[in-house]
Write a protein that holds these residues in place. Sequence first.
Motif, PDB file in Angstrom:
ATOM      1  N   PHE A  77       2.495  -3.583  -1.890  1.00 30.02           N
ATOM      2  CA  PHE A  77       3.161  -2.603  -2.763  1.00 30.02           C
ATOM      3  C   PHE A  77       4.141  -3.330  -3.667  1.00 30.02           C
ATOM      4  O   PHE A  77       4.240  -3.057  -4.854  1.00 30.02           O
ATOM      5  N   GLY A  78       4.872  -4.265  -3.083  1.00 33.99           N
ATOM      6  CA  GLY A  78       5.867  -4.986  -3.871  1.00 33.99           C
ATOM      7  C   GLY A  78       5.269  -6.113  -4.690  1.00 33.99           C
ATOM      8  O   GLY A  78       5.631  -6.302  -5.843  1.00 33.99           O
ATOM      9  N   THR A  79       4.343  -6.886  -4.100  1.00 38.51           N
ATOM     10  CA  THR A  79       3.839  -8.048  -4.831  1.00 38.51           C
ATOM     11  C   THR A  79       2.983  -7.644  -6.026  1.00 38.51           C
ATOM     12  O   THR A  79       3.157  -8.184  -7.109  1.00 38.51           O
ATOM     13  N   ASN A  80       2.079  -6.680  -5.840  1.00 42.94           N
ATOM     14  CA  ASN A  80       1.145  -6.353  -6.915  1.00 42.94           C
ATOM     15  C   ASN A  80       1.449  -5.042  -7.633  1.00 42.94           C
ATOM     16  O   ASN A  80       0.977  -4.836  -8.740  1.00 42.94           O
ATOM     17  N   TRP A  81       2.222  -4.180  -7.007  1.00 43.09           N
ATOM     18  CA  TRP A  81       2.498  -2.870  -7.615  1.00 43.09           C
ATOM     19  C   TRP A  81       4.008  -2.654  -7.697  1.00 43.09           C
ATOM     20  O   TRP A  81       4.530  -1.622  -7.258  1.00 43.09           O
ATOM     21  N   ALA A  82       4.690  -3.655  -8.249  1.00 41.17           N
ATOM     22  CA  ALA A  82       6.150  -3.634  -8.271  1.00 41.17           C
ATOM     23  C   ALA A  82       6.698  -2.437  -9.040  1.00 41.17           C
ATOM     24  O   ALA A  82       7.645  -1.782  -8.614  1.00 41.17           O
ATOM     25  N   LYS A  83       6.093  -2.140 -10.178  1.00 43.48           N
ATOM     26  CA  LYS A  83       6.622  -1.047 -11.000  1.00 43.48           C
ATOM     27  C   LYS A  83       6.486   0.283 -10.250  1.00 43.48           C
ATOM     28  O   LYS A  83       7.390   1.108 -10.254  1.00 43.48           O
TER      29      LYS A  83
END
Lengths: 443, 358
Positions: A77-83
């Motif tokens: 969630f954080g690494t690839n979908w930060a926004k």
Amino acid sequence: MEDMLFYDRMQFAFTITFHYLFPQLTMGLSLMIVYFKWKFLRTKIDKYNDAAKFWMKIFALNFAMGVVTGIPMEFQFGTNWAKFSELTGGIIGQTLAMEGMFSFFLESSFLGLFLFGEKLLGHKLHFVTGFLVFLGSWASGYLIIATHSWMQYPVGYEILENGKFVLNNFSALFSNPWLLPSYLHNQLASIITSSFVVSAVGAFYLLNKKHTEFGKLFVKTGVIFGLISSVLVAFPTGDWTAKNVAKHQPVTFAAMEGIFETEEGGSEIVLIGQPNVLEKKLDNKIAVPNVLSFLTYQKWDAQIKGLNEFNEEDYPTNIPGLYYAYHIMVGLGTIFIGIMLLANIQLFREKLYKTKWILWGLMFMLPFPYIANTTGWYTAELGRQPWLVYNLLRTAEGASPTVSSGNTLFTLLGFIGLYLLLGLLFLILAGKIINKGPQLNQS
Amino acid sequence: MELFWYIVLMCMLAIYVILDGYDFGAGIIHLFFAKKEKDKKAITNAIGPFWDANEVWLIAAGGVLFFAFPTLYASSFSGFYLPLIIILWLLIFRAVGLELRGQIHNKMWESIWDKAFGISSLLLALFFGVALGNVVRGVNLGNVVNGVSTHEAHYFFLPLWNPTFSPQTEQLGIIDWFTLLLGIIGVVSLTIHGANWIIFKTNSNLNNKLKRIVFNLNFVLLGLIVISLLIWHIIEPKPFHNFLSNPWLWIFPVITLIGVLGLFNVKGFKKDGYGFLFSSLFLFGGLTSTVASIFPKVLPSTNTVNPDLTIYNVAAHDYGLSVGVYWFIIAIILVIAYFTIQYRVFKGKMDDVGYGEH
């Protein structure tokens, strides 16, 4: 930019697909192990305890795979979908953090006791630890589906000027009308997986004429659990879930059913056909008139909106993929009911253990509940596209702004290689455990 | 509210480091010092029933970070993309090594997974130290080039290293000589910690040798800490400003010091658990002193264009944070109960558990 989004989506799709092969068995099998252990406590027949211990070995291996492939999910969630994480973390972070605090600790603390503590604890407490592992895994499923439900049908939020989603009603996350039907549907589907796995292993023993006592027990338990769950997964929970889609995501519903045009006087149900998105029609279609209208609204002439009534920019991104995922799930679900019904009829007539063609059938069905679970989730996820949060946040707006496509492809390839290795190891080791078979009177 | 969740998060991270730290340390000992099958067995027995639950602290801390400080989670996880994914792969390798080793009785199979377990433990200890180094050194928020942000002010991306390995350039890397120093401190301190755990939980023949190792490595550790303190001003000109304005914060460095000095007495401890207690104090004190020195910053900016990330500009909204307190208190009570039960059932020496045998 397009590339970047593509690799981000591929990586999430690949890692979550692989991951979910394991939890679906964990959740279903934990229920069946608890059942075996409970049966032993009541009857004091060693066979049941030995069965529980045998399945615990598979369970331990499967659980470890679920854990190691699950950690990357929380990171991504954080690494690839930060926004996406930044904008919605105040809401989906609630349910995900609760999953860690309430279910992962429960599962992992008692799994160690369950696997290594039988002698130390005695049978009754050992049963309790097994039950707590079951409870933890089902709580985990619940909180994940709560997160999923919010993305499908956002509730209890407001959007600030800077675009951030802010929680304003905690209990709404859990009274979300999307949650209960999806949860029950998903849990029943995981019981289907475990039922088919247990009966397939039983059929393997019976056909090989080894461990036949256990073969009979596994086949019997598997087909009884299997019939109940196969029926319930279709009706009422599948029906309930589909009606939610029809009501809240009509464009998704049209795409997954393959309805390109609104039909006056009621819509047909498509059994077979290939979506031709360019010409907006189905090729080689076989369909039954008016049935879809009846199934959805209990009226033969109810109107169902076709894709023609919606803006193309709101179409699910991959209409053929969605359509196939849905039809494969429904088709397999129907076959499951059929084979489990036949098996139960033979069981009732006390002929099941000698009916070879059904045993062969049960054994070869092993991969199919996995396919049905996977395509079911693809229906939900592809159906939500092009949105991350339905109607509010598009998938393209959620990706990490600073991670380049080269870096994502690098990690995607790494995950593919690593997971192929893991899958191979799992199959070898599970095969070894199954081939060795249950051990008599270990207790 | 932000402060409450910050303390919760730091406590969870400290617990994670103490618990999974001994797993990593045991892996390092396993790699370098366990030659006989019996010794290897003792080590895996000592961590076998615990490592999985220990690792949950990382996941749970990640969850709390996501929920309470979503902007920090988004910024740091995407900015530290490569090292995080590599950490994931190492965690997978390590777990697989530990769980699969005993499944097939074959020398080659066992030695492959021994190495996978040991090497990934070593690299994880190194990477976690490097990670702490990155957080205190700070990053180029907004990816500023020639005084202009190329991204939103709270996003960045770091390659694994830059050609100069220097922490003082504009275009930083994950690994430079400063973060590497913290990585080495991580390896040394977790090796000591793991050795103490093995001494605590087993009667292995290795224990006397491990006490000597702890004693010797403790000198190395003390030396490395002194060096790092001497050069700390390079990354932070005023490293002690928080301690000067809030003298009670000195309790954290004092705890660190008690931990490290206490360990010099490792050969004379009356109970095998004391060593583990002191190295836990050291880890707790070291971690808290480090984050206290930059508080309220959680990720400093190395440029002058974009502001530091502090607990106040990365937190979720008040309602969510308040409602979280209720479920968190229930959850943490349950968690403490689980751990008490677990450690009570598996109390004492673990030589006979037979972990990983099938």
